[in-house]
Motif scaffolding. Sequence first.
Motif, short mmCIF file in Angstrom:
data_model
loop_
_atom_site.label_atom_id
_atom_site.label_comp_id
_atom_site.label_asym_id
_atom_site.label_seq_id
_atom_site.Cartn_x
_atom_site.Cartn_y
_atom_site.Cartn_z
N PRO A 198 41.46 15.00 -11.98
CA PRO A 198 40.50 15.92 -11.36
C PRO A 198 39.07 15.39 -11.27
O PRO A 198 38.20 16.11 -10.76
N SER A 199 38.81 14.17 -11.76
CA SER A 199 37.43 13.70 -11.83
C SER A 199 37.26 12.32 -11.19
O SER A 199 36.79 11.37 -11.84
N PRO A 200 37.62 12.18 -9.91
CA PRO A 200 37.47 10.86 -9.29
C PRO A 200 36.03 10.39 -9.20
O PRO A 200 35.76 9.19 -9.36
N GLU A 201 35.09 11.32 -8.98
CA GLU A 201 33.69 10.91 -8.82
C GLU A 201 33.10 10.30 -10.10
O GLU A 201 32.56 9.18 -10.05
N PRO A 202 33.18 10.97 -11.25
CA PRO A 202 32.62 10.35 -12.46
C PRO A 202 33.35 9.09 -12.90
O PRO A 202 32.73 8.17 -13.45
N CYS A 203 34.65 9.01 -12.63
CA CYS A 203 35.38 7.79 -12.99
C CYS A 203 34.90 6.62 -12.13
O CYS A 203 34.65 5.52 -12.65
N LEU A 204 34.77 6.87 -10.86
CA LEU A 204 34.32 5.81 -9.97
C LEU A 204 32.87 5.42 -10.31
O LEU A 204 32.54 4.24 -10.34
N ALA A 205 32.05 6.41 -10.61
CA ALA A 205 30.66 6.12 -10.98
C ALA A 205 30.59 5.29 -12.26
O ALA A 205 29.76 4.37 -12.36
N ALA A 206 31.45 5.59 -13.22
CA ALA A 206 31.44 4.84 -14.48
C ALA A 206 31.79 3.37 -14.25
O ALA A 206 31.20 2.47 -14.85
N VAL A 207 32.76 3.14 -13.38
CA VAL A 207 33.17 1.76 -13.07
C VAL A 207 32.07 1.05 -12.28
O VAL A 207 31.74 -0.10 -12.57
N ARG A 208 31.51 1.74 -11.30
CA ARG A 208 30.44 1.14 -10.49
C ARG A 208 29.20 0.87 -11.32
O ARG A 208 28.58 -0.20 -11.21
N ASP A 209 28.79 1.82 -12.15
CA ASP A 209 27.55 1.67 -12.92
C ASP A 209 27.64 0.50 -13.89
O ASP A 209 26.63 -0.14 -14.20
N ARG A 210 28.84 0.24 -14.38
CA ARG A 210 29.04 -0.88 -15.30
C ARG A 210 29.38 -2.18 -14.56
O ARG A 210 29.58 -3.21 -15.20
N ALA A 211 29.44 -2.11 -13.22
CA ALA A 211 29.76 -3.28 -12.40
C ALA A 211 31.05 -3.95 -12.89
O ALA A 211 31.12 -5.18 -13.00
N ILE A 212 32.08 -3.14 -13.16
CA ILE A 212 33.34 -3.67 -13.68
C ILE A 212 34.12 -4.30 -12.53
O ILE A 212 34.44 -3.62 -11.55
N PRO A 213 34.45 -5.58 -12.61
CA PRO A 213 35.31 -6.19 -11.58
C PRO A 213 36.64 -5.43 -11.52
O PRO A 213 37.30 -5.25 -12.55
N THR A 214 37.02 -5.00 -10.33
CA THR A 214 38.16 -4.11 -10.16
C THR A 214 38.97 -4.52 -8.94
O THR A 214 38.40 -4.86 -7.90
N VAL A 215 40.29 -4.47 -9.06
CA VAL A 215 41.16 -4.71 -7.91
C VAL A 215 41.62 -3.37 -7.35
O VAL A 215 41.55 -2.33 -8.01
N ALA A 216 42.11 -3.40 -6.13
CA ALA A 216 42.57 -2.18 -5.46
C ALA A 216 43.97 -1.81 -5.94
O ALA A 216 44.88 -2.63 -5.94
N GLY A 217 44.13 -0.56 -6.35
CA GLY A 217 45.45 -0.01 -6.64
C GLY A 217 46.00 0.72 -5.44
O GLY A 217 45.29 0.96 -4.46
#
Length: 215
Positions: free
Chosen positions: A43-62
């Motif tokens: 239910p929380s896609p926005e804060p999860c995405l923000a947490a990953v973006r704010d930390r500049a976590i290298p991420t692959v597409a699922g």
Amino acid sequence: MTTTRVGLLSDIHGNAVALNAVFDDMGPVDALVCAGDVVGYGPSPEPCLAAVRDRAIPTVAGNHDRAVVDGMTWEPGDEYARRVLSTADIEWLGDLPRKLRRFDGRLKAVHDHPDERDRYTDPADFAPTLLGDEDVLVLGHTHVQHAERFDEGLVVNPGSVGQPRDGDPDAAYAVLDLSDLSVDLRRVPYDVDRVRRRIAETTIPDRNGARLAPD
């Protein structure tokens, strides 16, 4: 600074409560890597995405990340994410690579299988043939935490932060030590009922909450 300790995340699936529990539990690391599916189900896609973006976590597409971008949604949590995320958020998801290399090529991450998109790589499929010239291959997609060391290197699935499927409902992640290719597979409890209540406030069906901790 030489990177030694790397926090490994995967399959967050819009579960911010679980993600915050993981961050609180992890302790100091030199870097983070995410093997995809930041959104979907939860239910929380926005804060999860923000947490990953704010930390500049290298991420692959699922596959769920791609579904939200393409509009070819797999399940109601994808549809919800597509509706509530901003254009910039969806563009960020759309820019995620299928594979990434980090730490002078020593680590490769892919969501599913290194040679076939959307293919599940179950623990029984872990083999040295999955490895290329990298020392560590990080996978997600199955939501099953597992690691195996071979002469050729290490294959690891840190498990799912937001929706484990290996019989243990606690949020899963891992901490990799590149100095000796050891990995610590970790679990941390979180408030599942809080996530279920949040799901009930959205258009996501209750079954998505029920699967977080099956009876």
